[in-house]
Design a protein around this motif. Sequence first.
Motif, PDB file in Angstrom:
ATOM      1  N   TRP A  37     -12.437  23.365  -0.949  1.00 54.70           N
ATOM      2  CA  TRP A  37     -12.067  23.055  -2.491  1.00 54.70           C
ATOM      3  C   TRP A  37     -12.657  21.387  -2.583  1.00 54.70           C
ATOM      4  O   TRP A  37     -12.143  20.608  -1.620  1.00 54.70           O
ATOM      5  N   LEU A  43      -7.279  23.714  -9.841  1.00 60.16           N
ATOM      6  CA  LEU A  43      -7.935  24.936  -8.997  1.00 60.16           C
ATOM      7  C   LEU A  43      -7.900  26.239  -9.751  1.00 60.16           C
ATOM      8  O   LEU A  43      -6.840  26.499 -10.653  1.00 60.16           O
ATOM      9  N   CYS A 139      -7.183  30.497  -1.486  1.00 67.64           N
ATOM     10  CA  CYS A 139      -7.077  30.193  -3.117  1.00 67.64           C
ATOM     11  C   CYS A 139      -5.778  30.057  -3.406  1.00 67.64           C
ATOM     12  O   CYS A 139      -4.890  30.042  -2.578  1.00 67.64           O
ATOM     13  N   TYR A 329     -11.796  22.989 -12.797  1.00 71.42           N
ATOM     14  CA  TYR A 329     -12.859  23.619 -12.458  1.00 71.42           C
ATOM     15  C   TYR A 329     -12.944  24.216 -13.574  1.00 71.42           C
ATOM     16  O   TYR A 329     -12.275  24.859 -14.278  1.00 71.42           O
TER      17      TYR A 329
END
Length: 343
Positions: A37, A43, A139, A329
């Motif tokens: 990342w 995120l 993630c 993002y």
Amino acid sequence: MAAERTAPVELGFVEAAPAWRLRSEQFPSKVGGRPAWLGEAGLPGPSMLACALCGRPLAFVLQLYAPLPGRADAFHRGLFLFCCRAPPCCAGLRVFRNQLPRKNNFYSHEPPPEDPPETGESVRLQLKSGAHLCRVCGCLGPKVCSGCHQAYYCSKEHQTVDWRAGHKQACRQSDNLDNTVPDHNFLFPEYEIVVETEDEITPEITEKEDESEITESLDEVPEEELDSMAKHESREDKIFQKFKTKVALEPEQILRYGRGIAPIWISGENIPQEKDIPHCSCGAKRIFEFQVMPQLLSYLKADRLGRSVDWGVLAIFTCAESCSLGTGYTEEFVWKQDITDTP
């Protein structure tokens, strides 16, 4: 991996690399493994990284480090591509963009070191921002194991995968969880993406058939239908021949990058029109930035889980203004063109 509108196309190739070269602080372009990342805040969450078709968690495919020269707010810039690898779906695709100024809360103002760290690192499952990452996919992991309270997951599905892969035994002995992450058979193999500039001289594309040859073999076809068929076949042949010619120059290329240029298509079918590419949420148009080639599929070894992911071309379109979104993002747009025209 930046390119201006008039710059030559940049080609991406995969190479094996030590794990430290693929960490976030090295600003890598890479295939597979867990995402490295860029920005550690904002995120995409589990709902954004779920397949829109089957609802299962998406797998990380690749990321490109693609800063924009002259843009202080995009001194660091990354694009992150995910796909569904859950049989029988294997169809969902999503791509996200993140960008940061040189002075930010996550990275040094100076370039990253070129030497490996003195000590190896375990799998990184918590960001400096404090956010926890899923043990299976890397993630965002908002769910925590109710037993050890140290293992985090993006979903109940990935918690179940980890439980079966060994967490059932390790849960009560959780002092060293980060160093005992098993292979869950979910991540794609990890490689570094290295870049070369495509030669500007391209051989001329030669025609394989002319209209007279087609006419001789189809004497009984009505003239109007014959004209239509000849035009379609000629266009289809030109498109595929151009694709083959470009690939033949560098057969191992797994992607082509050129922000604002035109992609090369593998087929005359299912080529998007301008109206097919949605505008960015900021209101700006999206432009082509890079395409993933079918050669990447051989490196992904995607058929380990049965029916595999597949594509002819994945074309990624991003905001023409590369709008500034703070540290978060934003989702961009993927167009998938198959090798054969299948629904």
